[in-house]
Structures are given as C-alpha cells and as structure tokens.
Write a protein that holds these residues in place. Structure first.
Motif, PDB file in Angstrom:
ATOM      1  N   UNK A 158       0.865  -1.169   0.000  1.00 26.13           N
ATOM      2  CA  UNK A 158       0.000   0.000   0.000  1.00 26.13           C
ATOM      3  C   UNK A 158       0.905   1.223   0.000  1.00 26.13           C
ATOM      4  N   UNK A 159       0.670   2.099  -0.932  1.00 28.28           N
ATOM      5  CA  UNK A 159       1.580   3.232  -1.095  1.00 28.28           C
ATOM      6  C   UNK A 159       0.838   4.551  -0.999  1.00 28.28           C
ATOM      7  N   UNK A 160       1.383   5.443  -0.191  1.00 31.35           N
ATOM      8  CA  UNK A 160       0.950   6.821  -0.289  1.00 31.35           C
ATOM      9  C   UNK A 160       1.518   7.371  -1.605  1.00 31.35           C
ATOM     10  N   UNK A 161       0.957   8.470  -2.095  1.00 31.76           N
ATOM     11  CA  UNK A 161       1.449   8.990  -3.372  1.00 31.76           C
ATOM     12  C   UNK A 161       2.500  10.090  -3.178  1.00 31.76           C
ATOM     13  N   UNK A 162       2.048  11.270  -2.758  1.00 34.30           N
ATOM     14  CA  UNK A 162       2.959  12.427  -2.692  1.00 34.30           C
ATOM     15  C   UNK A 162       4.037  12.231  -1.625  1.00 34.30           C
ATOM     16  N   UNK A 163       5.276  12.339  -2.042  1.00 34.27           N
ATOM     17  CA  UNK A 163       6.390  12.150  -1.119  1.00 34.27           C
ATOM     18  C   UNK A 163       6.921  10.728  -1.110  1.00 34.27           C
ATOM     19  N   UNK A 164       6.176   9.832  -1.752  1.00 39.86           N
ATOM     20  CA  UNK A 164       6.596   8.428  -1.812  1.00 39.86           C
ATOM     21  C   UNK A 164       6.954   8.030  -3.247  1.00 39.86           C
ATOM     22  N   UNK A 165       5.999   8.256  -4.165  1.00 35.02           N
ATOM     23  CA  UNK A 165       6.312   7.914  -5.554  1.00 35.02           C
ATOM     24  C   UNK A 165       6.597   9.160  -6.400  1.00 35.02           C
ATOM     25  N   UNK A 166       6.099  10.297  -5.937  1.00 31.86           N
ATOM     26  CA  UNK A 166       6.439  11.556  -6.612  1.00 31.86           C
ATOM     27  C   UNK A 166       6.775  12.617  -5.571  1.00 31.86           C
TER      28      UNK A 166
ATOM     29  N   UNK B  10       7.396  -9.956  -7.642  1.00 31.18           N
ATOM     30  CA  UNK B  10       7.405 -10.795  -6.433  1.00 31.18           C
ATOM     31  C   UNK B  10       5.984 -11.157  -5.991  1.00 31.18           C
ATOM     32  N   UNK B  11       4.992 -10.695  -6.740  1.00 30.98           N
ATOM     33  CA  UNK B  11       3.609 -11.068  -6.444  1.00 30.98           C
ATOM     34  C   UNK B  11       2.840 -10.087  -5.587  1.00 30.98           C
ATOM     35  N   UNK B  12       3.421  -8.931  -5.317  1.00 32.28           N
ATOM     36  CA  UNK B  12       2.701  -7.929  -4.527  1.00 32.28           C
ATOM     37  C   UNK B  12       1.697  -7.164  -5.394  1.00 32.28           C
ATOM     38  N   UNK B  13       0.498  -6.963  -4.862  1.00 32.56           N
ATOM     39  CA  UNK B  13      -0.425  -6.001  -5.466  1.00 32.56           C
ATOM     40  C   UNK B  13       0.104  -4.606  -5.143  1.00 32.56           C
ATOM     41  N   UNK B  14      -0.043  -3.693  -6.077  1.00 34.80           N
ATOM     42  CA  UNK B  14       0.434  -2.317  -5.875  1.00 34.80           C
ATOM     43  C   UNK B  14      -0.786  -1.403  -5.780  1.00 34.80           C
ATOM     44  N   UNK B  15      -1.019  -0.886  -4.585  1.00 32.41           N
ATOM     45  CA  UNK B  15      -2.245  -0.124  -4.348  1.00 32.41           C
ATOM     46  C   UNK B  15      -1.917   1.224  -3.713  1.00 32.41           C
ATOM     47  N   UNK B  16      -2.261   2.278  -4.410  1.00 28.05           N
ATOM     48  CA  UNK B  16      -2.016   3.630  -3.894  1.00 28.05           C
ATOM     49  C   UNK B  16      -3.241   4.090  -3.104  1.00 28.05           C
TER      50      UNK B  16
ATOM     51  N   UNK C 129      -0.039  -0.191 -11.709  1.00 23.97           N
ATOM     52  CA  UNK C 129      -0.689  -0.289 -10.399  1.00 23.97           C
ATOM     53  C   UNK C 129      -1.948  -1.150 -10.502  1.00 23.97           C
ATOM     54  N   UNK C 130      -2.349  -1.724  -9.379  1.00 21.48           N
ATOM     55  CA  UNK C 130      -3.601  -2.469  -9.346  1.00 21.48           C
ATOM     56  C   UNK C 130      -4.780  -1.567  -9.048  1.00 21.48           C
ATOM     57  N   UNK C 131      -4.547  -0.527  -8.274  1.00 22.64           N
ATOM     58  CA  UNK C 131      -5.634   0.406  -7.971  1.00 22.64           C
ATOM     59  C   UNK C 131      -5.086   1.674  -7.340  1.00 22.64           C
ATOM     60  N   UNK C 132      -5.863   2.740  -7.505  1.00 27.83           N
ATOM     61  CA  UNK C 132      -5.613   3.978  -6.763  1.00 27.83           C
ATOM     62  C   UNK C 132      -6.898   4.312  -6.016  1.00 27.83           C
ATOM     63  N   UNK C 133      -6.804   4.411  -4.716  1.00 25.97           N
ATOM     64  CA  UNK C 133      -7.928   4.858  -3.895  1.00 25.97           C
ATOM     65  C   UNK C 133      -7.613   6.267  -3.423  1.00 25.97           C
ATOM     66  N   UNK C 134      -8.566   7.171  -3.582  1.00 29.36           N
ATOM     67  CA  UNK C 134      -8.293   8.543  -3.149  1.00 29.36           C
ATOM     68  C   UNK C 134      -9.465   9.100  -2.353  1.00 29.36           C
TER      69      UNK C 134
ATOM     70  N   UNK D  97     -10.744   3.364   3.035  1.00 28.31           N
ATOM     71  CA  UNK D  97     -10.199   3.011   1.716  1.00 28.31           C
ATOM     72  C   UNK D  97      -9.296   1.785   1.812  1.00 28.31           C
ATOM     73  N   UNK D  98      -8.520   1.758   2.873  1.00 31.52           N
ATOM     74  CA  UNK D  98      -7.634   0.611   3.075  1.00 31.52           C
ATOM     75  C   UNK D  98      -8.450  -0.665   3.280  1.00 31.52           C
ATOM     76  N   UNK D  99      -9.509  -0.558   4.057  1.00 28.55           N
ATOM     77  CA  UNK D  99     -10.384  -1.722   4.284  1.00 28.55           C
ATOM     78  C   UNK D  99     -11.003  -2.202   2.976  1.00 28.55           C
ATOM     79  N   UNK D 100     -11.457  -1.245   2.161  1.00 32.27           N
ATOM     80  CA  UNK D 100     -12.047  -1.603   0.868  1.00 32.27           C
ATOM     81  C   UNK D 100     -11.050  -2.337  -0.011  1.00 32.27           C
ATOM     82  N   UNK D 101      -9.826  -1.834  -0.038  1.00 28.22           N
ATOM     83  CA  UNK D 101      -8.789  -2.440  -0.874  1.00 28.22           C
ATOM     84  C   UNK D 101      -8.468  -3.855  -0.402  1.00 28.22           C
TER      85      UNK D 101
END
Ligand SMILES: [Mg+2]
Length: 174
Positions: A7-15, A45-51, A81-86, A104-108
């Motif tokens: 699970x990735x935050x966006x600003x400051x993590x990927x940009x 490695x099999x990880x889902x990538x979810x922002x 990415x597999x999904x972006x939740x905002x 959002x995390x629960x939904x993902x």
C-alpha cells in the motif's frame, strides 16, 4: 489464497512532495526516478500495488477533477498499479475515507483479498503510520517526503522501518 500488497501513499513516496502546494496536473507530477524499477520488482514478487492518497485539493477546488483523473490514468498505466484509492475531502468534511481513517484501506483489502500480515504500507507522514497501524500492517516510513528524521521524536507511535526512499525497500522486503 490471500494476496500480499504494497500500500503506497502517493505524494512524497512515488512523486515529489511540494510543500504547501498540490500536484494539480500531470505536468506538475515529478516521479522519483527509481519508482518504476522498484515497483516492477515487487510486482514481479507477487505484490499487489495499491495507492491510497488524500487529495483534499479536489474538494478545496484547487485540483481540477479531470486533471486528477489524468494523473491517475498515467500512474496506473506507467507503474502498472492495481488500484488507486483517493479521498477528495477536507478535514472538516468529516468523511470516513480521509487518512488516518481507514475506509479506503479496508475496501482495498476486501477487494483484492489481501492478507495484512504479508503486506506493507509505505508512507511519508504520521497519518500514513496511523492508518497502517489501525489494521496491523507493517509501516515503512520514507524520508523522501514531508517527514524529517527528527520529527519522529514527537510521534506517539513509531514506524516499523525507516528508509531514505522507496529505492531502499528491497533491503527490508527480501
Ligand atoms: Mg504523502
């Protein structure tokens, strides 16, 4: 079978995080140069990538929704990415989705059948730490965003891991 996720935050993590400002359109999105490679590695490695990202600028009327969607489409495609939740809300909107609230995390987790024990949340703020902690997901703090190392002294809870930036994630998750 359950899946694992980053699970990735966006600003400051990927940009780049722009202090006191917002990434309003694609031309203002400065992706860190290592992100593509790192995320590709973990996808392999099999990880889902979810922002999961707070974007209060939308409801403040600072970020145009269509411009935001364009950024999302670009990130989805380029980073596979597999999904972006905002969350578009402001603090005072009292929603259930603005981090550190964890809707959002629960939904993902539900949608992608995720095992929290096998997963990690990577963020650059205390809000990110709190959302991870609320569902017992290991939290990795990156220092490429809004948090400086000394800020952590004031935090009640501490990150499980601290790394300079996403590039060093491979040292933690083998
Ligand atoms: Mg951030």
């Amino acid at each position: 079978m359950l899946n694992k996720a980053l699970f990735l935050d966006r600003d400051g993590v990927i940009n780049e995080y722009i202090p006191n400002n917002y990434t309003k359109k694609l031309s203002e999105l400065y992706l860190f140069n290592y992100v593509f490679k790192v995320l590709k590695y973990f996808k392999g490695k099999g990880f889902k990538l979810i922002v999961i990202t707070n974007q209060a600028g939308i409801n403040k009327g600072i970020i145009n929704y269509k411009d935001f969607v364009l950024i999302c489409k670009y990130l989805m495609y380029y980073l596979d990415l597999d999904a972006i939740y905002f969350c578009p809300h402001k603090d005072e909107d009292n929603c259930q989705c603005r981090k550190p609230k964890n809707l959002l995390l629960k939904k993902a987790i539900q949608r992608f059948n995720i095992d929290p024990n096998l997963s990690y949340f990577i963020g650059d703020s205390y809000r990110d730490l709190l959302i991870a902690k609320s569902l017992n997901i290991k939290f990795v703090l990156v220092l490429s965003g809004q948090t400086k190392l000394k800020d952590i002294n004031n935090w009640e809870y501490k990150p499980d891991y601290i790394i300079k930036n996403l590039k060093y994630l491979r040292k933690i998750i083998k």
